[in-house]
Design an enzyme around this catalytic site. Sequence first.
Site, mmCIF file in Angstrom:
data_model
loop_
_atom_site.group_PDB
_atom_site.id
_atom_site.type_symbol
_atom_site.label_atom_id
_atom_site.label_comp_id
_atom_site.label_asym_id
_atom_site.label_seq_id
_atom_site.Cartn_x
_atom_site.Cartn_y
_atom_site.Cartn_z
ATOM 1 N N LYS A 39 40.979 27.569 43.340
ATOM 2 C CA LYS A 39 41.897 28.640 42.937
ATOM 3 C C LYS A 39 42.854 28.891 44.095
ATOM 4 O O LYS A 39 42.437 29.249 45.197
ATOM 5 C CB LYS A 39 41.131 29.917 42.588
ATOM 6 C CG LYS A 39 42.033 31.082 42.182
ATOM 7 C CD LYS A 39 41.223 32.300 41.753
ATOM 8 C CE LYS A 39 40.604 32.069 40.383
ATOM 9 N NZ LYS A 39 39.979 33.311 39.855
ATOM 10 N N ASP A 123 33.649 43.050 37.196
ATOM 11 C CA ASP A 123 34.624 42.541 36.225
ATOM 12 C C ASP A 123 33.966 41.515 35.305
ATOM 13 O O ASP A 123 34.527 40.464 35.021
ATOM 14 C CB ASP A 123 35.826 41.926 36.937
ATOM 15 C CG ASP A 123 37.013 41.708 35.985
ATOM 16 O OD1 ASP A 123 37.099 42.449 34.983
ATOM 17 O OD2 ASP A 123 37.811 40.804 36.236
#
Length: 852
Positions: A39, A123
């Site tokens: 990422k 999350d």
Amino acid sequence: MSLPSSIAHYRITSKLGEGGMGAVYRATDTKLARDVAIKVLPDSFAQNPDRMARFTREAKVLALLNHPNIAAVYGVEDRAIVMELVEGANLKGPLPLETALDYAGQIADALEAAHDKGVTHRDLKPANIKVTPQGVVKVLDFGLAKAADRAPGDPINSPTVTMQSTEAGLIMGTAPYMAPEQARGHDVDKRADIWAFGVILWEMLTGRQMFTGATTSDILAAVLTKDPELEAVPARARPVIAACLEKDPRKRLRAAGDWRRLIAAPPAPAPSRSTGWLPWAITATAVAAVIVTAAILWPTPKTAPPLIHVVEDLAFPLNVQNNLGPAVGISPDGSRIVYTQAQSGPRRLAIRRIDQPEIKEIPGTEGGGNAFFSPDSRRLGFVVSGGIYQVPVEGGVPTLIAKTAVDVRGAAWGRNGDIILGSRAGNPLFRVPSGGGEPAALTKLQKGETTHRWPALCAGDDYVLYESVPSTSIFAHNLRTGERTLVVRDGTFPHCLPAGELLFIRGGTLYSVGLDSRAHPQGEPRPVLENISSILNIGASQFGISDTGTVAYIPGWVDNDRPMLTWITPDGRQTQLGVVPRAAGPRLSPDARRVVLNIGEEGAWDLYVRDLERGAMTRLTPKAEAIGVQAVWTPDGKYVLYGVLGPDSGIYCVPSDGSAPARKIIAGRLRPRGFGRDGGTLLVASEDAVLTAPAEVGAGGVSLGQPATFVRVNNPTNYPVFSPDGRWIAYGSTEAQSPALSNEGQFSVSPFPGKGSKYPVAAGNLPVWSRGGELMVLAGGRIMSVACDAKGDLMQCGTLRQWTDQRLATRSRVPMFDAAPDGRVLALAAVGAVNPSAARVHLLFNFALPGQ
């Protein structure tokens, strides 16, 4: 964002997706030959120093989450994070009840493992959960997104929350899965994850989103006001969903693992999955980077927990040049790491629990090194010059185990309470009870051997393995019968694992070979880990491994085995004469046109004379021996004297042109150190004293009278030298325990032939007295000097200063420079040296050997 070709040693192969936290790429790790996901953070994020610092700190912590249902974080590279590549689809409903409960069990396992380590996801959502084709659930992105500023966009994929506590009133998370307290901007804990778990279970069973709305505000309002539709799910799942979705966190399900007790019937068996445990080890204060760059030379089995590689950035430099042994070690149970510090003041040991960030100095270990643990990991042994001590790892006062007259080279603490000691040149292994006593010889030196060192207990402590010098072979000694067998040729620094595996070092690489119950090797050794820093001349390496498979090591950072022979002037100019492999102990001839060098390693030196103008080398010794390093020239330059510490111990004399064989001129474990100004006195060192002997240099060589004690010392770095005028002797000294005692010890000067007066001068060791009257010593790997002014029998010395910033190669207690009459120094300079403060400890968790 354009597709990069590579990031560090990761070759980008394709783009997997892009979101608010940047682009995600598929890549190949060219070192470990595996696919990973990378990422890459967006510019707006990467250019914010505070965000990047927080991101890096948290990524290091997340890399320590080790569970088969958590996608592993492998490392951080610049503005990118390297993660496990999970093949499969995002979690999506509707699913059959048994399948949903199976997946829920795996998610709960992941949450429970993280919560046990103090990590909250904050999350959790279907977009962060993948299911592999084999039915294994992987939870992704434990708090990896750090965006504190939320841009408008799809509320289902709103920014991911940080692990750190947030500003008061700041709402962070993904709206449909946020707990009510999270939606209000309050601080959250693991109960927010349990709420999201309940929402996800409901959605797996219904195939619908529980909380909906046209805007994020509408969704948050539904979270705060709407009750779950329990009638929409099978009755068996209703109790757990209701317990998870209590709006008051105080009434909510307390732990993720508790969901099972609320299911009316046992869930279907989950697919077989490997499990693992990684200690909650390093916090941001102790870690500089988390990377996966270890040169592991075999692929990790797919069912094994991922290899986790952590690099510690310590607040103090490590004594990587420690002459007593490695600067890092790990306890057998893997719970503690011990460090040998190298900083101003005395060298000290420090220790850290692997599940805590604080590193604690151990009082009473000043000057200590060569640390080793008891088999139960509750006590730490260490060596200080002249003694072996132990101290409880939880704290306490060190106690003496035994006094020893030999330099220790490794120690192995057996389960029966005995400690096996390796030794320096001229000695075998010794055994001493941990409760105290006199060391007793355990092994016997065979013909041609000079040292047995670095013992390791194996096969249920029935055998001790050790390195034999000069052959650098590893032998096994049967502790019941005394039988000796060869295990490995060309190996050093053995370690044994409970499963019957021998690890050893060969050329800076860690090798592995299986052993049977009689310590016989099974098959050929295999390389398993490269680039391990070694203290080549004493056969040690900066490496340790626990019985649980956690490795601590320091990568190689300086080639001490190939020093550069270099002239250095007082103003810093250098003239390089070439690399002299495995050289040590240079001693210039009286006219500084030749130098005598020891070439080899401790216990196995060859003596050579090098012509400094032509570069020609003349061998003086017929074979490698346990020569006491630094040879001595006669004042006329015709002969060289040297000491042998092996079975044929004594001082030998050999013509400096190699025209005749050496002959012994006096017996005993003595080492010549230099002639007085008139050549009539030879300075001699023994294990515990500085001596002087009448000397006569003639056509046939040198004859010596009986040496007399000048001063008794207790310092293995005892290299006494005469002053240029022959009226003073400088020598290593530990009788006066000065507060200035450094890692290298200290030295003193005394008038000659007078006795009784002694002047402690400065920290350092291996003194050289220049013709200009400066005392030069080695301290911190560099040459230091101090000006001394003698008035009668009084000596006044100034402040120690750095003479050159050139770092010298390091060999165990061996001089690496000499002073010429014209003020220059001839030194063996380090090639590729790095300051010890740059040395970092690398930790490998889940280290698996081939076939395991």
